[in-house]
Design a protein around this motif. Structure first.
Motif: not given
Length: 142
Positions: A46, A16, A22-24, A11, A26, A18-20, A28-29
Motif C-alpha cells: 500500500q 488529491y 483512495a480511488e487511484e 496528498r 484501489g 482522500q477519496r481521489g 477505500t477512502e
C-alpha cells in the motif's frame, strides 16, 4: 512526523482528496483517512502504491531513521561499511566524508551533490520551502 502525517502532507501537496487518492490506488477512502490519522499503518504494498500515485519515493513516506543520537550513530556506523562514510574533523566541527574508493560511494556522492545544489537554491531564495520539501520527497536519484 509519522507515516500518516507524511501521507497527508504529500496528498495535499499533490492536490488529491482522500477519496481521489483512495480511488487511484484501489482502497477505500476510510483506509486513507485511517492511515492519515495514524489508526492504521499501510503495508509495504500500500505504501508503494500511495508513493507511486503521489509521485514520491516510498522512503519519503515510511518511518525511517533513528529515535536517538545512538540510533543515528548506529546508522552512520552501518553506512561506513556500505557507502564509505568516514568521520572528518574540520575547523567547523566533525562532519562525514565519503571514501571515493568505497563501493557505492559514487551514487551517494552524486545524490549529496544534488541535495547541496537544491539546498543552495533554497537559501538563495530561488525555490520556496514547499518546493524544496517536494523535491526531497520526490528525489529518486538512485
Amino acid at each position: 512526523m509519522g507515516v500518516g502525517e507524511r501521507i497527508r502532507h504529500c496528498r495535499r501537496a499533490g492536490g488529491y482528496t482522500q477519496r481521489g487518492l483512495a480511488e487511484e490506488i484501489g482502497v477505500t477512502e476510510s483506509a486513507i483517512r485511517n492511515y492519515e490519522l495514524g489508526l492504521r499503518t499501510p503495508g509495504e504494498f500500500q505504501l508503494k502504491a500511495i508513493a507511486r500515485a503521489l509521485d514520491v519515493a516510498p522512503e519519503s513516506l515510511a518511518d525511517v531513521g533513528p529515535e536517538s543520537a545512538r540510533g543515528a550513530l548506529e546508522m552512520v556506523f552501518r553506512l561506513e561499511g556500505e557507502m564509505g562514510f568516514r568521520p572528518v574533523e574540520t575547523e567547523g566541527g566533525i562532519c562525514i566524508a565519503i571514501d571515493p574508493k568505497a563501493e557505492g560511494s559514487q551514487k551517494i556522492s552524486q545524490a549529496l551533490r544534488a541535495w547541496k545544489r537544491m539546498r543552495e537554491r533554497l537559501e538563495a531564495g530561488e525555490v520556496s520551502e514547499e518546493e524544496y520539501e517536494a523535491w526531497k520527497a520526490s528525489f529518486k536519484g538512485w
